[in-house]
Design an enzyme around this catalytic site. Structure first.
Site, short mmCIF file in Angstrom:
data_model
loop_
_atom_site.label_atom_id
_atom_site.label_comp_id
_atom_site.label_asym_id
_atom_site.label_seq_id
_atom_site.Cartn_x
_atom_site.Cartn_y
_atom_site.Cartn_z
N GLY A 10 0.83 -1.20 0.00
CA GLY A 10 0.00 0.00 0.00
C GLY A 10 0.86 1.25 0.00
O GLY A 10 1.80 1.36 0.80
N GLY A 12 -0.26 4.60 0.30
CA GLY A 12 -0.93 5.81 0.76
C GLY A 12 0.00 6.62 1.65
O GLY A 12 1.22 6.45 1.65
N LYS A 36 -1.19 -1.19 -6.25
CA LYS A 36 -1.90 -1.54 -7.49
C LYS A 36 -1.88 -0.40 -8.50
O LYS A 36 -2.30 -0.58 -9.64
CB LYS A 36 -3.34 -1.96 -7.17
CG LYS A 36 -4.20 -0.87 -6.56
CD LYS A 36 -5.60 -1.41 -6.26
CE LYS A 36 -6.48 -0.35 -5.59
NZ LYS A 36 -7.84 -0.87 -5.29
N VAL A 77 -2.56 -6.69 -4.14
CA VAL A 77 -2.47 -7.66 -3.05
C VAL A 77 -3.80 -8.39 -2.92
O VAL A 77 -4.85 -7.78 -2.72
CB VAL A 77 -2.10 -6.96 -1.72
CG1 VAL A 77 -2.14 -7.96 -0.57
CG2 VAL A 77 -0.73 -6.32 -1.82
N GLU A 164 -16.62 19.01 2.07
CA GLU A 164 -15.66 19.57 1.11
C GLU A 164 -16.13 19.37 -0.32
O GLU A 164 -15.99 20.27 -1.16
CB GLU A 164 -14.28 18.93 1.33
CG GLU A 164 -13.64 19.40 2.62
CD GLU A 164 -12.19 18.97 2.77
OE1 GLU A 164 -11.39 19.75 3.33
OE2 GLU A 164 -11.86 17.86 2.33
N ASP A 295 -5.16 3.65 7.69
CA ASP A 295 -6.57 3.28 7.88
C ASP A 295 -6.76 1.85 8.35
O ASP A 295 -7.82 1.52 8.88
CB ASP A 295 -7.34 3.49 6.57
CG ASP A 295 -7.27 4.93 6.08
OD1 ASP A 295 -7.68 5.82 6.84
OD2 ASP A 295 -6.81 5.15 4.95
#
Length: 400
Positions: A10, A12, A36, A77, A164, A295
């Site tokens: 990941g 992020g 990915k 993954v 937002e 997260d």
């Protein structure tokens, strides 16, 4: 001797920060990051991508341009096998000595009927781009369809993401009307939330200020309502014991998130809705060679579970990067992870915002300046001034 294999899944805020910290420290290990996508993007700016005020080109930050001493592999993954120290990808399998899980989030539908099938989400850059194209076609084709519901937009959720997006759309209406020859009065934006007021993480004064700003932009806000069902042409809500249908052909679902599906369904690690409980050093409580950031982590501080945000994910990534670097050198990191909450800011369009920074309420253009500063600080941390000038957010420039 074979180097320690550190695998980061990941890319992020948490995963990328872990990799960048290890790279900065010149960690003596075989470090690999798997994602990915070929690119990183700031999830806190996806509402701009969805409206079209931030371009796809500017939103993408390519891993291969950042990672010089960390190997990057593009793969999805599919499964995590901790008992074998292995991650199963769609293309290949990957073995590790130390695993860092940073697989991001998914929308949580809370079992609401039709929510998954009939709504849009801001869960990824591709999801934001799909919504952007959908909105553009609704505006472009209105002169042919004359379908009033095509100009009606519903936002489910009055947290940061929903507000937002709502504000960005409301600010963009004047430009849209000019381009497509529409009447502003025909465009309806409705924001629905369960809380008694929007942005409930802020104090009442700040929430009411944000609500007034949105109402001045023509947004209809419905607080204290429960979404019972999502349909193709609108949502059914319950408010004050009465059911009501709100019509609209574009629905954004932003009521909450959960952890990653791979962690939840395709991993032998115990999790709650795709989130893994970690100790004070961000290690999985089940496997001492697995660290979790962002997260996917359930982290408690002062008996309070910290909400997953970009801010805490970045701090987690930096902590784990430094901890692993010390571990490689034979040092023991005695200091536990501690989240420093510097505040949070919600943009109300590109030149307006409300928020709290170091326990002080801010709003207006100064709030927007601070919001841009936060976004640019992240860019500076991963790519220096060059990255800020290339991808940054400024007062008079958002997308090009």
């Amino acid at each position: 001797m074979q180097k320690t294999r550190i695998l980061i899944v990941g890319g992020g805020y948490g995963g990328l920060k872990t990799a960048m910290t290890l790279q900065k420290k010149h960690a003596d290990a075989d470090i690999t990051l798997i994602s990915k996508h070929d690119y990183h993007y700031q999830t806190t700016l996806l509402h701009k991508v969805a409206i079209g005020t931030l371009s796809e080109r500017k939103a993408k930050i390519y891993y291969r341009e950042l990672l010089k001493q960390v190997k990057f592999i593009k793969d999805k993954v599919m499964e995590i096998c901790p008992e074998k120290n292995q991650v199963i990808g769609k293309i290949n399998n990957y073995s590790y000595d130390i695993l860092v899980i940073s697989l991001g989030f998914k929308a949580d539908y809370f079992g609401i009927k039709g929510a998954k099938e009939h709504t849009y989400k801001l869960s990824s850059l591709n999801a934001a781009l799909r919504l952007c194209r959908h909105i553009e076609w609704k505006f472009k084709d209105y002169h042919i369809t004359k379908e009033k519901n095509n100009l009606s937009f519903i936002v489910c959720g009055t947290g940061f993401t929903g507000i937002e997006f709502t504000a960005e759309l409301a600010h963009d209406i004047q430009r849209v009307c000019r381009i497509y020859g529409l009447n502003k009065e025909d465009i309806k934006i409705t924001c629905v939330g369960r809380s008694k007021r929007i942005l409930p993480v802020f104090d009442e004064k700040l929430s009411l200020k944000a609500e007034k700003k949105l109402k001045d932009l023509g947004v209809n806000i419905i607080n204290g309502a429960t979404v019972e069902e999502c349909q193709k042409d609108g949502i059914i809500i319950t408010k004050d014991g009465k059911k009501e249908k709100i019509f609209g052909n574009t629905i954004l679902w932003s009521t909450g998130v959960k952890g990653n599906d791979t962690v939840e369904y395709y991993s032998k690690i115990n999790s709650q809705k795709g989130r893994i409980k970690v100790d004070s050093k961000l290690r999985s409580i089940d496997y001492e060679n697995i660290y979790v950031v962002g997260d996917c982590a359930i982290f408690g501080q002062k008996d309070i579970i910290c909400a997953p945000t970009a801010q805490i994910a970045a701090q987690m990534g930096e902590y784990v990067g430094n901890l692993l670097n010390d571990k490689l050198k034979g040092k023991e990191t005695k200091k536990d992870f501690y989240f420093i909450n510097r505040g949070s800011i919600c943009s109300i369009g590109h030149t307006d915002a409300v928020g709290k920074v170091f326990n002080k309420n801010i709003s207006g253009e100064f709030g927007a300046f601070m919001k841009n500063l936060v976004e640019n600080r992240w860019l500076f941390g991963i790519g220096g001034l060059k990255m800020v000038f290339k991808k940054g957010q400024f007062r008079y420039r958002s997308s090009d």
